[in-house]
Scaffold this motif. Sequence first.
Motif, PDB file in Angstrom:
ATOM      1  N   SER A 140       0.847  -1.200   0.000  1.00  0.00           N
ATOM      2  CA  SER A 140       0.000   0.000   0.000  1.00  0.00           C
ATOM      3  C   SER A 140       0.884   1.254   0.000  1.00  0.00           C
ATOM      4  O   SER A 140       0.507   2.276  -0.575  1.00  0.00           O
ATOM      5  N   GLU A 144       0.711   4.314  -2.754  1.00  0.00           N
ATOM      6  CA  GLU A 144       0.577   5.747  -2.440  1.00  0.00           C
ATOM      7  C   GLU A 144       1.528   6.572  -3.297  1.00  0.00           C
ATOM      8  O   GLU A 144       1.153   7.623  -3.810  1.00  0.00           O
ATOM      9  N   GLU A 161      -4.890  -2.708  -5.177  1.00  0.00           N
ATOM     10  CA  GLU A 161      -3.954  -3.289  -4.218  1.00  0.00           C
ATOM     11  C   GLU A 161      -4.164  -4.787  -4.158  1.00  0.00           C
ATOM     12  O   GLU A 161      -5.299  -5.252  -4.039  1.00  0.00           O
TER      13      GLU A 161
END
Length: 277
Positions: A140, A144, A161
């Motif tokens: 994750s 980002e 994801e």
Amino acid sequence: MSFKPSELLIPARQLLRVQDIPVNGADWLLMDLFELSRLDIMLDQPVLTEEMQQLYVSKVELLASGVPLGHLTGFQVFYGRPFQVNGHVLIPRPETEELVERTLEYAGTVVADIGTGSGCIAITLALESDYEVYAVDISSEALEVAKRNAELLGASVRFLEGDLLAPIKAESIQLDILVSNPPYIAESEKELMSDSVLDFDPHLALFADDDGLALYKRMIQDLPEVMKEGGHVLFEIGHAQGLALKESINQLYPNVDVHIEKDINQLDRIIWFKWCQ
Ligand code: GLN
């Protein structure tokens, strides 16, 4: 003493060229260090102090010794565009630009980049074509970074994801093109690697089991579920993996015609094939 940008840039580019390092790093470093625009450089202004010159030369020397631009500035240039990087993503490598270039040769609409990291492949494909691009990563934190890069560069990419092709299967997405530069370094090669790679790039992005082949093999097993007939699959590979990977592909799919391509250094770098069952 004072210096014009060109007086710093010309020797810096020369130094990088000799070391076979992309010369535009000299320009990006200068712009980053002293907050100059491309226009400033074109107009060869403003005047830089001797202190600035010394700082610049010390950084260029690091760049020339193989330290990636991303370590020095927080961004790496890929396909002419700056990508933000941090300790959660692999620093994009110039070899990977060849994978993008090869991918762009194919027509198609739905494309997935598996293990997107900084997003360099997915975002470049979205900006250079009218593909509908999906990008998957298991981290994750990496996603980002990739999302921020897509926003900064104005690319439209759908980020998912998950573990390799799992999110593509979960959404029943059918691909025209599957592209991936997954972690592919064998654990046994760790000792041979330079500290600048081991200290900065996340190990999750570098290493894979089974002599580095584990993640390709898992993706290959899922192909019947995610690929459209006649679609294209392209993987970046390590220089010693071409034949072994070709064999495992053909074991599962004897009709597939697997091609191995070399990079500018004459090392195996890309494996590609047209999907058929
Ligand atoms: N796809 C990204 C790149 O090519 C990340 C690759 C990785 O983490 N192994 O830079």
